[in-house]
Structures are given as structure tokens and as C-alpha cells.
Scaffold this active site. Sequence first.
Site, mmCIF file in Angstrom:
data_model
loop_
_atom_site.group_PDB
_atom_site.id
_atom_site.type_symbol
_atom_site.label_atom_id
_atom_site.label_comp_id
_atom_site.label_asym_id
_atom_site.label_seq_id
_atom_site.Cartn_x
_atom_site.Cartn_y
_atom_site.Cartn_z
ATOM 1 N N GLU A 294 -4.048 3.547 6.902
ATOM 2 C CA GLU A 294 -3.912 3.399 5.443
ATOM 3 C C GLU A 294 -4.586 4.590 4.759
ATOM 4 O O GLU A 294 -4.083 5.141 3.784
ATOM 5 C CB GLU A 294 -4.566 2.090 4.973
ATOM 6 C CG GLU A 294 -4.491 1.902 3.453
ATOM 7 C CD GLU A 294 -4.963 0.524 2.983
ATOM 8 O OE1 GLU A 294 -4.726 -0.475 3.703
ATOM 9 O OE2 GLU A 294 -5.568 0.455 1.901
ATOM 10 N N SER B 271 -10.271 0.216 3.620
ATOM 11 C CA SER B 271 -9.508 -0.228 4.793
ATOM 12 C C SER B 271 -8.908 0.979 5.498
ATOM 13 O O SER B 271 -8.186 1.764 4.891
ATOM 14 C CB SER B 271 -8.392 -1.181 4.372
ATOM 15 O OG SER B 271 -8.949 -2.369 3.876
ATOM 16 N N ARG C 104 0.820 -1.225 0.000
ATOM 17 C CA ARG C 104 0.000 0.000 0.000
ATOM 18 C C ARG C 104 0.853 1.274 0.000
ATOM 19 O O ARG C 104 0.511 2.271 0.644
ATOM 20 C CB ARG C 104 -0.953 0.027 1.219
ATOM 21 C CG ARG C 104 -1.917 -1.084 1.284
ATOM 22 C CD ARG C 104 -2.896 -1.136 0.107
ATOM 23 N NE ARG C 104 -3.561 -2.410 0.116
ATOM 24 C CZ ARG C 104 -3.110 -3.478 -0.572
ATOM 25 N NH1 ARG C 104 -2.058 -3.394 -1.350
ATOM 26 N NH2 ARG C 104 -3.742 -4.614 -0.510
HETATM 27 C C1 FAD Z 1 -15.529 0.182 -0.450
HETATM 28 C C2 FAD Z 1 -14.043 0.322 -0.642
HETATM 29 C C3 FAD Z 1 -13.259 -0.801 -0.868
HETATM 30 C C4 FAD Z 1 -11.869 -0.687 -1.047
HETATM 31 N N1 FAD Z 1 -11.123 -1.812 -1.275
HETATM 32 C C5 FAD Z 1 -9.797 -1.700 -1.488
HETATM 33 C C6 FAD Z 1 -8.989 -2.859 -1.752
HETATM 34 O O1 FAD Z 1 -9.465 -3.979 -1.804
HETATM 35 N N2 FAD Z 1 -7.656 -2.692 -1.960
HETATM 36 C C7 FAD Z 1 -7.079 -1.455 -1.941
HETATM 37 O O2 FAD Z 1 -5.867 -1.356 -2.164
HETATM 38 N N3 FAD Z 1 -7.812 -0.346 -1.668
HETATM 39 C C8 FAD Z 1 -9.144 -0.440 -1.448
HETATM 40 N N4 FAD Z 1 -9.871 0.679 -1.177
HETATM 41 C C9 FAD Z 1 -9.192 1.983 -1.047
HETATM 42 C C10 FAD Z 1 -9.087 2.780 -2.351
HETATM 43 O O3 FAD Z 1 -10.106 2.398 -3.277
HETATM 44 C C11 FAD Z 1 -7.712 2.617 -3.009
HETATM 45 O O4 FAD Z 1 -6.667 3.050 -2.154
HETATM 46 C C12 FAD Z 1 -7.612 3.398 -4.313
HETATM 47 O O5 FAD Z 1 -6.413 3.036 -4.970
HETATM 48 C C13 FAD Z 1 -7.640 4.908 -4.117
HETATM 49 O O6 FAD Z 1 -7.859 5.491 -5.379
HETATM 50 P P1 FAD Z 1 -8.518 6.926 -5.524
HETATM 51 O O7 FAD Z 1 -8.458 7.269 -6.961
HETATM 52 O O8 FAD Z 1 -9.881 6.969 -4.900
HETATM 53 O O9 FAD Z 1 -7.502 7.813 -4.688
HETATM 54 P P2 FAD Z 1 -7.839 8.947 -3.595
HETATM 55 O O10 FAD Z 1 -8.557 8.336 -2.443
HETATM 56 O O11 FAD Z 1 -8.505 10.101 -4.268
HETATM 57 O O12 FAD Z 1 -6.349 9.338 -3.151
HETATM 58 C C14 FAD Z 1 -5.575 8.410 -2.423
HETATM 59 C C15 FAD Z 1 -4.117 8.886 -2.428
HETATM 60 O O13 FAD Z 1 -3.618 8.768 -3.765
HETATM 61 C C16 FAD Z 1 -3.109 10.018 -4.205
HETATM 62 N N5 FAD Z 1 -3.373 10.132 -5.642
HETATM 63 C C17 FAD Z 1 -4.574 10.017 -6.277
HETATM 64 N N6 FAD Z 1 -4.428 10.219 -7.591
HETATM 65 C C18 FAD Z 1 -3.111 10.487 -7.806
HETATM 66 C C19 FAD Z 1 -2.331 10.814 -8.952
HETATM 67 N N7 FAD Z 1 -2.894 10.925 -10.164
HETATM 68 N N8 FAD Z 1 -1.008 11.039 -8.797
HETATM 69 C C20 FAD Z 1 -0.435 10.945 -7.570
HETATM 70 N N9 FAD Z 1 -1.111 10.649 -6.442
HETATM 71 C C21 FAD Z 1 -2.432 10.423 -6.557
HETATM 72 C C22 FAD Z 1 -3.861 11.049 -3.390
HETATM 73 O O14 FAD Z 1 -3.170 12.287 -3.323
HETATM 74 C C23 FAD Z 1 -3.969 10.355 -2.045
HETATM 75 O O15 FAD Z 1 -2.765 10.497 -1.329
HETATM 76 C C24 FAD Z 1 -11.259 0.594 -0.988
HETATM 77 C C25 FAD Z 1 -12.048 1.729 -0.775
HETATM 78 C C26 FAD Z 1 -13.422 1.599 -0.598
HETATM 79 C C27 FAD Z 1 -14.235 2.856 -0.359
#
Ligand code: FAD
Length: 308
Positions: A299, A229, A180
Site C-alpha cells: 500500500e 499500513s 486505496r
Molecule cells: C500512523 C498512520 C496511520 C495511518 N492510518 C491510515 C488509515 O487509517 N487509513 C488510510 O487510508 N491511510 C492511513 N495511513 C496512510 C496515510 O496517512 C494515507 O494514505 C494518506 O492519505 C496519505 O496522505 P499524505 O498527504 O501523507 O500523502 P503522501 O504520503 O505524501 O503521498 C501518498 C501518495 O499520494 C500522492 N499524492 C499526495 N498528494 C497528492 C496530490 N495533491 N495530488 C496527487 N497525488 C498526491 C503521492 O504522490 C503519493 O503517491 C496512515 C499513516 C500513518 C503514518
Amino acid sequence: MMAVSAVTQYPAFEGLRGKLAYEASVRKYTWFRVGGPADILFKPADPEDLASFLSQLYAHDRGLRVLPLGVGSNILIRDGGLAQPVVQLGKAFSGIEVAGDIITAGAGALDFAVSDAATEAGLAGFEFLRGIPGTIGGAVAMNGGAYGGELSDVLLDVDVVHPDGSIARLSKADLQMAYRKATLPDGAIVISARMCGVPDDPKAIKTRVEDIVSEREGSQPLRTRTGGSTFKNPEGHKAWALIDAAGCRGLKRGGAQVSEKHCNFLINTGDATAADLEGLGEDVRAKVLTHSGVTLEWEIKRVGRAAL
Ligand SMILES: Cc1cc2nc3c(=O)[nH]c(=O)nc-3n(C[C@H](O)[C@H](O)[C@H](O)COP(=O)(O)OP(=O)(O)OC[C@H]3O[C@@H](n4cnc5c(N)ncnc54)[C@H](O)[C@@H]3O)c2cc1C
């Protein structure tokens, strides 16, 4: 010398083609639906527009760092809002191209759409992405993973924009990806990623994807205001099991609650503040430490100012 906007301490930007807003509500772009406004929110029209925005900020103040926001599925914005500029990469960054066993996706492409494209193309290795509700940019930054797979398994390289507006390609090795976690250069924003799959029978891939989808439906509160998570799994432990053993399943603080369904998920039951959610997370950490001696590491990214 660039003119300074009367609205904020930011420069009066010139020649941008995307959408720029001041005092912009960003809570609606996060799953938790909490948090104060961003001083400034920019949705660039394309990579050059993003580079122009960043270089103008850089000319104004080299120390300013932008917060890239995906679809906010792993982030908690505090109630006092964000002093740093926020950039959201939308449709213009959501293209997905398949060539042979290589998939190139924009940072704004949704993980499930990349997984679907891989399934259709008969490329294995992207099944795990079907269940992660984020963008490819977020998946790179978090090294998103599930069901034994993680982004670093398929990633080849990424294109980023640096704070000075320059665009560069970084290899997977440059990102030092771990559980992560990815180490992006200071202030770098991912704009696209190239990934590699393994040819396989599309029907077999589809079956594996369907198994993942139904397993998640049964085990996670998918249609709630959550951030996924909350804590990383500590070495040798499952965070949810430690939380459960410490008696935290269903625990509440204000409008925030530890999910009954999956106790490593925090939920906004309707009127939670970011302080409720973060405070509840800290309550859980304290109880787990007392009960099992393990310190949980967040996380979920927590960003912004606490409310005054
Ligand atoms: C119901 C649910 C289930 C989930 N299950 C999982 C799972 O099974 N496994 C898992 O790993 N995660 C899971 N997650 C967490 C989440 O979906 C992941 O961490 C996902 O990768 C975050 O993506 P996001 O685009 O929403 O990022 P955001 O939440 O918008 O941002 C997360 C981080 O990434 C950075 N970021 C975003 N875009 C960029 C970019 N273009 N360049 C640089 N940095 C960037 C942001 O600045 C921030 O620090 C879950 C979340 C939910 C709500």
C-alpha cells in the site's frame, strides 16, 4: 528556447513566486524520515504558480512527471533520492470552506482539520478522516479510509493541474476510485476537492470522532516513524493477521522493525535506511506467501532510486 540551469538538467525557471530548491532533503517531509534528496523541490505560492512551474517543465521536456508530496504518511523515498521533481502543496493549499452540506478543501489541508470543520458544521460522513494523518490530496490519491468510511463516500469532484499547466475539474466517476486507489490522469496533481456531508447533530458526530481517536491510540504506533499500513488487505483477509500468523511481529532488518503493536506497520527504530524498510517489507511478503499462499500488495508508495 528556455535557458538550461547549470545545476541540473532542468530549465532556469522564470517568474515563480514559490520556493524552489535543488538537491533538497525531502526525508524530513515523510513520516519514515528516510531517503535521499530530490533533484528539485518546489513549494508553489498558489495554483497559478504551480501551473507556471509545470508548464515550464512541460515546455522543456514533455515526458517529465512531478511527484506530488502531501505530508509523506504513506510514502517511502529510496536512499538514492528522486530524479523526478517534487512538488509540495503547503499552507497556500490548505483552505477549508463549508457552504451548506458542501466542504471544499485545498489539497494541502490536513484530513483531521477537514474532519473537525465537518464536526463543527454538523456534517456527518467525515468522522473517519479524523484518524488519517495525511492531506486531502493524499486522501484522494490513496482513497484513504478507515472504520468503514473512505474518501470516495464523500467526494464530489476535484480540481487538478495537468502536466502542461492546464487546470481541470474531474468528477468522482472520472477517478475510478477503489480500495486505496484512485486513477488520476497521467501526471495530474490534485489542488482541491469538493466533498458532501449529511447534516447531523454535532454532539453525536463528536462522540463518534472521539471513539475513533481513542481506538486508534490503542491499536496503532502513532508516535513513531512509520508509513501507516504497509500492505493492502487482500480480498477476504486482514494483512496484519497474515503477517502475525507468519511469525513476523517484531521482525527486524537493520534499523527497521515490524511493529509489535500493529504488525502491518513498519517502523524506523532510529537509524533505518529506506533499503532496510523496503527489504523488511519484502521479507514479510515472502514469509506470508510461504505460510499462507497469499501475495501481499504494497500500500505504501515506494519511489526514487536505490542507493548506488
Ligand atoms: C500512523 C498512520 C496511520 C495511518 N492510518 C491510515 C488509515 O487509517 N487509513 C488510510 O487510508 N491511510 C492511513 N495511513 C496512510 C496515510 O496517512 C494515507 O494514505 C494518506 O492519505 C496519505 O496522505 P499524505 O498527504 O501523507 O500523502 P503522501 O504520503 O505524501 O503521498 C501518498 C501518495 O499520494 C500522492 N499524492 C499526495 N498528494 C497528492 C496530490 N495533491 N495530488 C496527487 N497525488 C498526491 C503521492 O504522490 C503519493 O503517491 C496512515 C499513516 C500513518 C503514518
